[in-house]
Design an enzyme around this catalytic site. Structure first.
Site, mmCIF file in Angstrom:
data_model
loop_
_atom_site.group_PDB
_atom_site.id
_atom_site.type_symbol
_atom_site.label_atom_id
_atom_site.label_comp_id
_atom_site.label_asym_id
_atom_site.label_seq_id
_atom_site.Cartn_x
_atom_site.Cartn_y
_atom_site.Cartn_z
ATOM 1 N N GLY A 13 0.829 -1.215 0.000
ATOM 2 C CA GLY A 13 0.000 0.000 0.000
ATOM 3 C C GLY A 13 0.852 1.249 0.000
ATOM 4 N N ARG A 27 19.170 10.972 -3.997
ATOM 5 C CA ARG A 27 20.190 12.031 -3.944
ATOM 6 C C ARG A 27 21.359 11.654 -3.033
ATOM 7 N NH1 ARG A 27 16.581 17.525 -4.816
ATOM 8 N NH2 ARG A 27 16.010 16.963 -6.959
ATOM 9 N N GLY A 106 4.686 -7.047 4.777
ATOM 10 C CA GLY A 106 4.621 -8.007 3.671
ATOM 11 C C GLY A 106 5.756 -7.768 2.679
ATOM 12 N N ILE A 129 0.631 3.254 6.402
ATOM 13 C CA ILE A 129 -0.241 4.072 7.262
ATOM 14 C C ILE A 129 -0.681 3.289 8.489
ATOM 15 C CG2 ILE A 129 -1.066 5.487 5.338
ATOM 16 C CD1 ILE A 129 -3.813 3.898 5.926
ATOM 17 N N ASP A 130 -0.487 1.974 8.485
ATOM 18 C CA ASP A 130 -0.957 1.131 9.601
ATOM 19 C C ASP A 130 -0.053 1.166 10.828
ATOM 20 O OD1 ASP A 130 -3.122 0.394 8.144
ATOM 21 O OD2 ASP A 130 -2.338 -1.545 7.512
ATOM 22 N N GLU A 225 -11.097 -1.078 10.609
ATOM 23 C CA GLU A 225 -11.850 -1.904 9.643
ATOM 24 C C GLU A 225 -11.753 -3.406 9.910
ATOM 25 O OE1 GLU A 225 -10.300 -1.783 5.618
ATOM 26 O OE2 GLU A 225 -8.295 -1.402 6.378
ATOM 27 N N ARG A 246 -25.448 6.197 12.792
ATOM 28 C CA ARG A 246 -24.983 6.416 11.417
ATOM 29 C C ARG A 246 -23.584 5.828 11.253
ATOM 30 N NH1 ARG A 246 -29.545 7.624 10.936
ATOM 31 N NH2 ARG A 246 -30.470 9.426 9.906
ATOM 32 N N GLN A 254 -7.443 8.361 3.717
ATOM 33 C CA GLN A 254 -6.338 8.260 4.695
ATOM 34 C C GLN A 254 -5.012 7.868 4.061
ATOM 35 O OE1 GLN A 254 -8.172 5.871 8.332
ATOM 36 N NE2 GLN A 254 -9.244 5.616 6.412
HETATM 37 O O1 F6P Z 1 -1.688 -0.162 3.567
HETATM 38 C C1 F6P Z 1 -2.389 -0.774 4.597
HETATM 39 C C2 F6P Z 1 -3.856 -0.677 4.363
HETATM 40 O O2 F6P Z 1 -4.122 0.665 4.255
HETATM 41 C C3 F6P Z 1 -4.788 -1.317 5.377
HETATM 42 O O3 F6P Z 1 -5.090 -0.539 6.478
HETATM 43 C C4 F6P Z 1 -5.977 -1.613 4.519
HETATM 44 O O4 F6P Z 1 -6.763 -2.609 5.042
HETATM 45 C C5 F6P Z 1 -5.358 -2.036 3.255
HETATM 46 O O5 F6P Z 1 -4.185 -1.292 3.149
HETATM 47 C C6 F6P Z 1 -6.200 -1.920 2.024
HETATM 48 O O6 F6P Z 1 -5.378 -1.928 0.913
HETATM 49 P P1 F6P Z 1 -5.680 -2.308 -0.579
HETATM 50 O O7 F6P Z 1 -7.121 -2.092 -0.826
HETATM 51 O O8 F6P Z 1 -4.797 -1.394 -1.338
HETATM 52 O O9 F6P Z 1 -5.254 -3.721 -0.747
#
Ligand code: F6P
Length: 322
Positions: A13, A27, A106, A129-130, A225, A246, A254
């Site tokens: 990601g 650089r 990964g 970002i995780d 999530e 809601r 993000q």
């Molecule tokens: O990069 C990590 C992350 O943002 C996770 O928080 C999220 O579940 C996942 O990537 C979703 O990534 P993609 O839809 O790009 O596989």
């Protein structure tokens, strides 16, 4: 002495600050007279031989950009023996001395395997970002993602208060709750729901009723999530609580955008340390930040788990929500 030849790849990601890391690597390597090759589209590009030579001008004007100029991909092929073999063979054909991999756990796991098969040293720069990479307390991009999500939650709070609603706000974090905990504490959320502590709907309802009895007219739950399905949770709550419930998912917003100062500084400090270690002849390591110091560590490829400080943040958020 022959010039060092170094490849750079961003994989997995994207995370804001990856471009600042690429720029610093390129650089700093050029300053030490190394040759620099960019691998495009993550490990996919390594398998499909999608390369470009990088110069100082290739990285002009990118320090403030989100995403990655090298592009990236989720690459299933690199999880197979065949994919790893092809990647290793292509790396050997290029006669690279090092491959810098910028990405998450990964990406690092694959790097270890590629390095073992090819003999080319792989160096990890943590960007995700995780914030869930073993060996570092923070990753490039985390701070930007936290600030983006926080800004969204603050806005949602306006509607929650005005309409006296119960909002479930979903943030990213498929397997980890770092983002949810940090955003939750900073936003003053009433609930923080994370995969590491799978939520129990009855407990949420009980706590909701308790807080309602204390005079709260609106509430916010930050849901990572991976903790549970957001719509299922909302439907359950709708049946059992006397509030308008809601759901709002912040989603990929993000992952993008202008990197914050912190993400850019971390990208620069990590990358310059990585290049420094390369010129010292160090092999197969990652860089990170531990106790506010930039360190170099063995490339583990594992996920980081919640530490005492983060568990403390979770408790604090809960205590302060009352
Ligand atoms: O990069 C990590 C992350 O943002 C996770 O928080 C999220 O579940 C996942 O990537 C979703 O990534 P993609 O839809 O790009 O596989």
């Amino acid at each position: 002495m022959a010039k060092l030849s170094v490849g750079i790849v961003t994989a997995g990601g994207d995370a804001p600050g990856m471009n600042a890391a690429i720029r610093c690597c390129v650089r700093s390597l050029l300053a030490g007279e190394a040759k620099v090759l960019g691998v495009r589209r993550g490990y996919k590009g390594l398998i499909e031989k999608d390369f470009e030579s990088l110069t100082s001008r290739s990285v002009s004007g990118i320090i403030n950009l989100g995403g990655t100029i090298l592009r990236t991909a989720r690459c299933d092929e690199i999880k197979s023996e065949l994919g790893l073999d092809v990647a290793a063979k292509n790396l050997n054909e290029l006669s690279l001395d090092y491959l810098i991999v910028i990405g998450g756990d990964g990406t690092f796991r694959a790097a270890k395997e590629i390095s073992r098969r090819s003999g080319v040293a792989c160096i990890g720069i943590p960007a995700s970002i995780d914030n869930d990479i073993d060996g570092t307390e923070e990753t490039i991009g985390f701070d930007t993602a936290v600030n983006t999500a926080l800004d969204a939650v603050d806005k949602i709070r306006d509607t929650a208060i005005s309409h006296e609603r119960f909002f479930i706000v979903e943030v990213m974090g498929r397997g980890s709750g770092f983002l949810a905990i940090t955003v939750g504490l900073a936003a003053g959320a009433e609930f923080i729901l994370i995969p590491e502590k799978p939520p129990n709907v009855n407990n949420i309802i009980e706590r909701y009723r308790m807080m309602k009895s204390l005079g709260k007219t609106s509430m916010i739950a930050i849901l990572a999530e991976g903790a549970m399905d957001g719509l299922t949770l909302v439907n359950e709550l709708k049946k059992k609580v006397d509030a308008e419930v809601r759901f709002s998912s912040i989603g990929y917003i993000q992952r993008g955008g202008v990197p914050t100062v912190r993400s850019r500084i971390l990208a620069n400090l990590f990358s310059s340390k990585a290049v420094e270690m390369i010129f010292e002849g160090k092999k197969d390591f990652m860089v990170g930040i531990v106790d506010n110091k930039i360190v170099e560590k063995t490339l583990s490829g594992k996920k980081r788990v919640l530490c005492e400080r983060e568990l403390g943040m979770l408790d604090l958020a809960e205590k302060l929500a009352i």
